[in-house]
Motif scaffolding. Sequence first.
Motif, PDB file in Angstrom:
ATOM      1  N   GLU A 130      33.715  47.131  -6.351  1.00 34.11           N
ATOM      2  CA  GLU A 130      33.286  46.655  -5.041  1.00 34.11           C
ATOM      3  C   GLU A 130      32.422  45.417  -5.216  1.00 34.11           C
ATOM      4  O   GLU A 130      31.829  45.196  -6.278  1.00 34.11           O
ATOM      5  N   VAL A 131      32.374  44.593  -4.179  1.00 33.06           N
ATOM      6  CA  VAL A 131      31.654  43.326  -4.203  1.00 33.06           C
ATOM      7  C   VAL A 131      30.708  43.276  -3.005  1.00 33.06           C
ATOM      8  O   VAL A 131      31.081  43.687  -1.892  1.00 33.06           O
TER       9      VAL A 131
ATOM     10  N   GLU B 170      30.265  31.517  -5.764  1.00 36.78           N
ATOM     11  CA  GLU B 170      31.686  31.274  -6.009  1.00 36.78           C
ATOM     12  C   GLU B 170      32.422  32.581  -6.291  1.00 36.78           C
ATOM     13  O   GLU B 170      33.532  32.801  -5.814  1.00 36.78           O
ATOM     14  N   LEU B 171      31.805  33.444  -7.087  1.00 38.65           N
ATOM     15  CA  LEU B 171      32.475  34.684  -7.460  1.00 38.65           C
ATOM     16  C   LEU B 171      32.457  35.713  -6.339  1.00 38.65           C
ATOM     17  O   LEU B 171      33.467  36.338  -6.032  1.00 38.65           O
TER      18      LEU B 171
ATOM     19  N   ILE C  21      36.514  36.634  -6.325  1.00 41.71           N
ATOM     20  CA  ILE C  21      36.893  38.014  -6.661  1.00 41.71           C
ATOM     21  C   ILE C  21      37.669  38.643  -5.513  1.00 41.71           C
ATOM     22  O   ILE C  21      38.694  39.297  -5.713  1.00 41.71           O
ATOM     23  N   LEU C  22      37.198  38.443  -4.288  1.00 44.12           N
ATOM     24  CA  LEU C  22      37.924  38.967  -3.132  1.00 44.12           C
ATOM     25  C   LEU C  22      39.246  38.233  -2.923  1.00 44.12           C
ATOM     26  O   LEU C  22      40.213  38.812  -2.416  1.00 44.12           O
TER      27      LEU C  22
ATOM     28  N   LEU D 210      31.651  26.658 -14.167  1.00 42.59           N
ATOM     29  CA  LEU D 210      30.915  26.888 -12.926  1.00 42.59           C
ATOM     30  C   LEU D 210      29.436  26.588 -13.116  1.00 42.59           C
ATOM     31  O   LEU D 210      28.824  27.096 -14.060  1.00 42.59           O
ATOM     32  N   PRO D 211      28.827  25.774 -12.255  1.00 38.08           N
ATOM     33  CA  PRO D 211      27.375  25.556 -12.351  1.00 38.08           C
ATOM     34  C   PRO D 211      26.641  26.885 -12.197  1.00 38.08           C
ATOM     35  O   PRO D 211      27.003  27.718 -11.358  1.00 38.08           O
TER      36      PRO D 211
END
Length: 648
Positions: free
Chosen positions: A454-455, A401-402, A422-423, A393-394
Amino acid sequence: MDSARAAHIDELVRVSAGVASSRDPIIETSWRRCVADHKLDPTVGREAHILPQERLREHRDAMDEFLRMARFGLEALYRQIAGMGYVLLLTDSKGVTVDFIGDPTFDNHLRRAGLYLGSDWNEGHAGTCAVGTCIATAEALTVHQTDHFDTTHIPLTCTAAPVFDSGGELAAVLDISALHSPEPKISQYLALQMVKAYVHKIETANLYNNYRRDWVVKLSASQEFAEVDPDFVLALDNGGRVIGFNHKAHDLLAENGVSPLGRSFAELFDCEVEDLVRFVRSLPTDQRTLRLRRTGLPLFAQAMPPPALTLPRGHGADHAADAAPLPEPLRAVSGGDPALKAVLTRAAKLVNTRMSLLIHGETGTGKEHLAKALHKASIRRAKPFVAINCAALPENLIESELFGYEPGSFTGATARGKKGLILEADGGTLFLDEIGDMPLASQTRLLRVLAEREVTPIGRTKAVSVDVRVIGATHRDLIELVKAGSFRDDLYFRLNGAVFTVPPLRQRGDLDWLIERLLAERADRDDMPYRLTPAALAALRGHGWPGNVRELVNALDYACAVSDGGSIDLADLPEPVQHSGLFQAWPAPEEIAEGPVAAEEDPATRLRETLRRQHWNVSATARVLGVDRSTVHRQMHRFGIVAPHRVE
């Protein structure tokens, strides 16, 4: 400034300038360190530094399993000193108080003095104190009243001892302190002995907790206490090598400061690994003695085998029930290699926990394959398995992205936003491949996900709950990265709920099974039966496989593509496999005609050739020769035979 404070500062200045005093040498050295290294001003008093709840939670979360176990030791010790004016502090290896027991009626006074949850006692800003100086020296000590560097701490008496983890690293510090005490320092002698005794109990309990599925050997110089309160405790892997110890065992076994970690039990004691069953509890204690090879010290021993181990009759142990069969997804990972089977057996017990897992192994050994098998064997199998290559991943896109982002949250963001990987894995498994290559800034965000579950997507203020099982994988040494400051230690301790090491292909004993399985998959895919000629099979067996399973997969893909009619000959293999120079064509064991050993074949040659035919698998070699594994090990030592993967 009162005269007592002025006299203390004057003594500090003189000692820091090199003038000797009547203080303990460890206190004098700390005072000088405070001035020379930490640049602390002895004339400046400092208030206690209490971390805010959010930062304290990070320190506690980094060692939550250890905290739950150590709490029993704290409560037991506090029962011994309740009503005597003492409080107990357990700090992490940085000096932050992560657990605390004290009299709540003195709450405000304790908080002002720093004897409170969240207080930071690192020597770098608290000066000479029991916790900070204990961390700096790794020694148990008492810092009593005017021993303290900072004048605000002079009323206190503090006694601390280091708590080491089962690998010999400093894990925590146990401290017993009081706001007031008698003036003589000798009054704290009993406190020092009690702290050291309970630290020993905590270290030993932590070892038992970490190695419940491994051999544990308890050793003591006292016959009466060998079982109930052993001095020295070791954990051993299936091969009899030391994988854990309490600190007293470290001090007993370390040579020239070198840790006993990884050494064979038979190297350290006059006892072969296979003979450990002689030390099970059913035998009288006086019949369970061995000696330390280096000094000849006699010790009484008790061996506690893994729960699933079957002990032979005649050693006072009943046959244990057979271990539960592996779930099919895990069973499909190995063809019977002992080392890999041990990994899978342990992993099977953890498939349905929320514990984060860490898979270590060389590039190409099949870490993601194992992670997928764990997912498929778990109750999360119907939910997504999301794999993320952290090295690919850049850096500027990792967070988006995450964690995802809201519509229009930054330049270039799509109008619909992005959910984030992640979700995407909610309810399932998140596989973080090459986690050791994740940038520090992203590690901090990931730590919050693991701690809080949690995110918070970019551009959003409210966090979103997420239920994921996290499996990390790396070919790098994360401990060394932590020491170098390129990997967060708190993230490491969050990830390594359990660590599994996938052996490299050159050390596995199921190469033939793996080749057969991979060819069968390609035969089904291509509707073409593939078969290997003896020369091709010998080359595959003899290749060193530096690229591990991934290289084997590529080699067979190539061979299937260029073969004629499904018959794969030596010329159909990739050139590095054909001409590696590492293989010698030998027949499979089943192809060898049984019969007496040739008269001219000496025992060393026979053993070496059998080991090579069995891919250096000692257990398989022992079965072919009809002897015990211990006999094979002894003969290897006698003839100077070393497996190729053991040569340094």
